[in-house]
Design an enzyme around this catalytic site. Structure first.
Site, PDB file in Angstrom:
ATOM      1  CE  LYS A 179      -1.952   3.040   2.084  1.00 43.26           C
ATOM      2  NZ  LYS A 179      -1.768   4.480   1.722  1.00 43.26           N
ATOM      3  CB  ALA A 181       2.486   7.462   0.763  1.00 44.91           C
ATOM      4  CB  SER A 233       3.417   9.438  11.363  1.00 43.63           C
ATOM      5  OG  SER A 233       2.213   8.717  11.259  1.00 43.63           O
ATOM      6  CD  GLU A 255      12.380   4.343   9.689  1.00 41.27           C
ATOM      7  OE1 GLU A 255      12.224   5.129  10.643  1.00 41.27           O
ATOM      8  OE2 GLU A 255      12.516   4.704   8.522  1.00 41.27           O
ATOM      9  N   GLY A 257      10.571   7.247  12.233  1.00 43.59           N
ATOM     10  CA  GLY A 257      11.149   8.591  12.267  1.00 43.59           C
ATOM     11  C   GLY A 257      11.885   8.889  13.552  1.00 43.59           C
ATOM     12  CB  CYS A 289      13.020   8.596   9.040  1.00 45.64           C
ATOM     13  SG  CYS A 289      14.116   7.548   8.099  1.00 45.64           S
ATOM     14  CE  LYS A 339       3.135  17.376  11.305  1.00 49.18           C
ATOM     15  NZ  LYS A 339       3.181  15.936  11.082  1.00 49.18           N
ATOM     16  CD  GLU A 386       9.840  12.491  12.071  1.00 44.60           C
ATOM     17  OE1 GLU A 386       8.729  11.937  12.105  1.00 44.60           O
ATOM     18  OE2 GLU A 386      10.874  11.920  11.666  1.00 44.60           O
ATOM     19  CB  ILE A 387      10.057  19.834  12.027  1.00 46.35           C
ATOM     20  CG1 ILE A 387      10.123  20.371  13.470  1.00 46.35           C
ATOM     21  CG2 ILE A 387       9.543  20.893  11.055  1.00 46.35           C
ATOM     22  CD1 ILE A 387      11.077  21.542  13.658  1.00 46.35           C
ATOM     23  CG  PHE A 388       9.129  14.470   7.941  1.00 48.90           C
ATOM     24  CD1 PHE A 388      10.023  13.662   8.607  1.00 48.90           C
ATOM     25  CD2 PHE A 388       8.612  14.010   6.730  1.00 48.90           C
ATOM     26  CE1 PHE A 388      10.412  12.429   8.093  1.00 48.90           C
ATOM     27  CE2 PHE A 388       8.984  12.783   6.208  1.00 48.90           C
ATOM     28  CZ  PHE A 388       9.888  11.993   6.896  1.00 48.90           C
TER      29      PHE A 388
END
Ligand code: NAP
Ligand code: MG
Length: 489
Positions: A179, A181, A233, A255, A257, A289, A339, A386-388
């Site tokens: 699947k 994203a 996330s 996994e 981040g 990540c 965000k 976590e800002i990413f």
């Protein structure tokens, strides 16, 4: 020129099919927000079909289950050759859909075939043990594929995640339902077509695009799925663990981040440390990540370092990912851009010192300027979450012991790094005491095909890569036979 889009349907049982509902969703180019293609939107019904195909392909006497392990390896070697041949196209398709700077994707695609070959080489090296058991017994272990695996992908490095998860599952002898994203549905479909060309039997690899809340949930709750491997996330990772516990106790690899600390000691080689610190946090616009999102600089070099960091950030060339001199592309979508800008506002409100960047760049697409905050404190939101995004947060420290404690004061534990010329003590003590699954010394984000990858604490469960990666897709079976020690004539 825009890359040609070959596949937009679902891939189930080696066939291209529309979703049962007939619904599609748009996929976008983050450079300008334009629609690239309409892609079939899979839902629970489509997941059910894909899982049924994967279950059938995993049945006892199926072609896949009867295949020699070396033959499984050969399919993956052929797949590696096809990926190598199509590397430029794949890099372009990925950059078009996720905004990674093209030369970066091209570099990743240069290494990808050998990563596949590494995993392919493991297919016929899955060995159990003979156990020196007590009593009148003969005891050995078998390692067997766990079954149908649901592989849920993120949008930041979709090709690499597809390759890592799918090739490992296949080397182990499992069957899969992928699947991707919602933002990046295209490269997984193309890779599925190459796997078919390489000789993967029907049902062994299926790709169902769709949304997490529908297709993703259907996969994580499906009673015939034995394992989920997920990258994304923390929030969704926790939902997946709950789903696994609530129904058939699926095996999980997560996994999730991090908030990775990079430490610069007074004695560091600053000519290397400053560019690496920038590379560590601005690569792919911070959407990695293992991003070095907490930068701890020792007090003796703090001012000099901050000056250098500002110069680096100012000089990043922002632009279309397809332009040869672009260093900094767009964020994945409007939601992520907002965000990240929200985090930047929070940083300002909470008293961090904004030295460069901080705003959207241009008015089309989802670009954010490389941003540097100094005088960040551990309890500020930008130092905790976590800002990413392309946000470098610089914090000051005095001693090694202090910085180890501060580096560890987080729920995450994915990566960490240290720059120091004192490799004998500082580097070794930091590496030993930092709570992280990956540690870099005098470098950052250097990936080794042969090494395991994964996190401590809430950064995840399990490891991908390395010789033992296939174990994540295997069950261990102990076989004990009644065999008298003494030979009876
Ligand atoms: P996300 O929601 O965790 O998405 C990752 C994948 O999980 C996507 O395929 C997503 O589907 C799917 N998903 C979402 N909800 C699900 C559910 N309830 N059950 C099963 N699958 C589900 O991540 P995101 O929304 O794309 O990004 C949000 C944040 O995640 C980022 O800001 C970043 O902090 C983090 N992130 C981390 C990584 C990493 O490498 N560790 C990668 C990407 C994002 P959809 O496509 O429909 O969302
Ligand atoms: Mg999402």
């Amino acid at each position: 020129m825009a890359p040609h889009i070959h596949y937009t349907k679902l891939f189930i049982n080696n066939e291209w099919v529309d979703s049962k509902s007939g619904k599609t969703f748009d996929t976008y180019n983050p450079h300008d927000g334009s629609v690239i293609a309409k892609v079939s939107e899979g839902d629970k019904e489509d997941i059910d079909l894909a899982v049924a195909a994967a279950k059938k392909a995993f049945a006892r006497n199926s072609e896949w289950r009867l295949m020699d392990p070396s033959e499984r390896g050969k399919i993956l070697y052929r797949f590696a050759d096809l990926v190598e041949k199509e590397a430029n196209y794949l890099a372009q398709l990925e950059s078009y859909n996720n905004g990674m700077v093209l030369h970066m994707n091209t570099m990743l695609m240069t290494g990808a075939p050998d990563e596949i070959r590494y995993t392919a080489s493991l297919a016929d090296k899955i060995e159990g043990n003979t156990i020196p058991s007590d009593g009148d017994t003969f005891c050995y272990t078998l390692k067997q594929p766990v079954g149908v695996c649901g592989l849920i992908l993120p949008w930041n490095v979709p090709i690499l995640m597809f390759l890592k998860k799918v090739t490992t599952a296949l080397a182990a002898g499992c069957t899969t339902v992928v699947k991707p994203a919602e933002q990046t549905p295209l490269t997984a479909l193309y890779l599925a077509s190459l796997l078919q060309k390489a000789g993967v039997p029907p049902g062994v690899v299926n790709v169902v695009n769709g949304y997490g809340e529908t297709a993703g949930v259907a996969l994580t709750h499906h009673p015939d799925v034995a394992k989920i491997s997920f990258t994304g996330s923390l929030e969704v990772g926790k939902l997946i663990q709950q789903a696994a516990g609530a129904n058939n106790l699926k095996r999980i690899t997560l996994e999730l981040g991090g908030k990775s600390p990079l430490v610069i000691m007074n004695d560091a080689d600053l000519a290397a440390a400053i560019p690496y610190a920038a590379f560590g946090v601005f690569t792919h616009q911070g959407q990695i990540c293992i991003a070095a999102s907490r930068l701890y600089v020792q007090s003796g070099i703090y001012d000099q370092f901050v000056k250098g960091a500002v110069e680096m950030a100012k000089n990043y060339k922002i632009g279309n990912p397809f332009d040869a001199d672009t260093q900094h592309g767009p964020q994945i979508d409007e939601g992520m851009m907002k965000k990240v800008l929200g985090y930047i506002e929070k940083g300002k409100q909470e008293g961090a010192k904004l030295l460069v960047g901080g705003k959207q760049s241009g008015s089309k697409g989802y670009y954010i300027e490389p941003t540097v905050f100094a005088d960040v404190q551990d309890d500020m939101t930008i130092a905790k979450e976590e800002i990413f995004g392309p946000v470098q947060s610089i914090l000051k420290f005095e001693t090694l012991e202090e910085v180890i404690d501060r580096a560890n004061a987080t729920n995450y534990g994915l990566a960490a790094g240290i720059f120091t010329t004192n490799v004998n003590t500082a580097a070794i003590q930091f590496s030993k005491n930092v709570e992280a699954g990956i540690v870099w010394v005098n470098t950052y984000m250097k990936m080794c095909t042969q090494a395991p990858f994964g996190g401590f604490k809430e950064s995840g469960i399990g490891r991908e890569g390395g010789q033992r990666c296939v174990d994540e897709y295997l069950e261990v079976k102990t076989v004990t036979m009644a065999v008298p020690k003494k030979i009876s004539n």
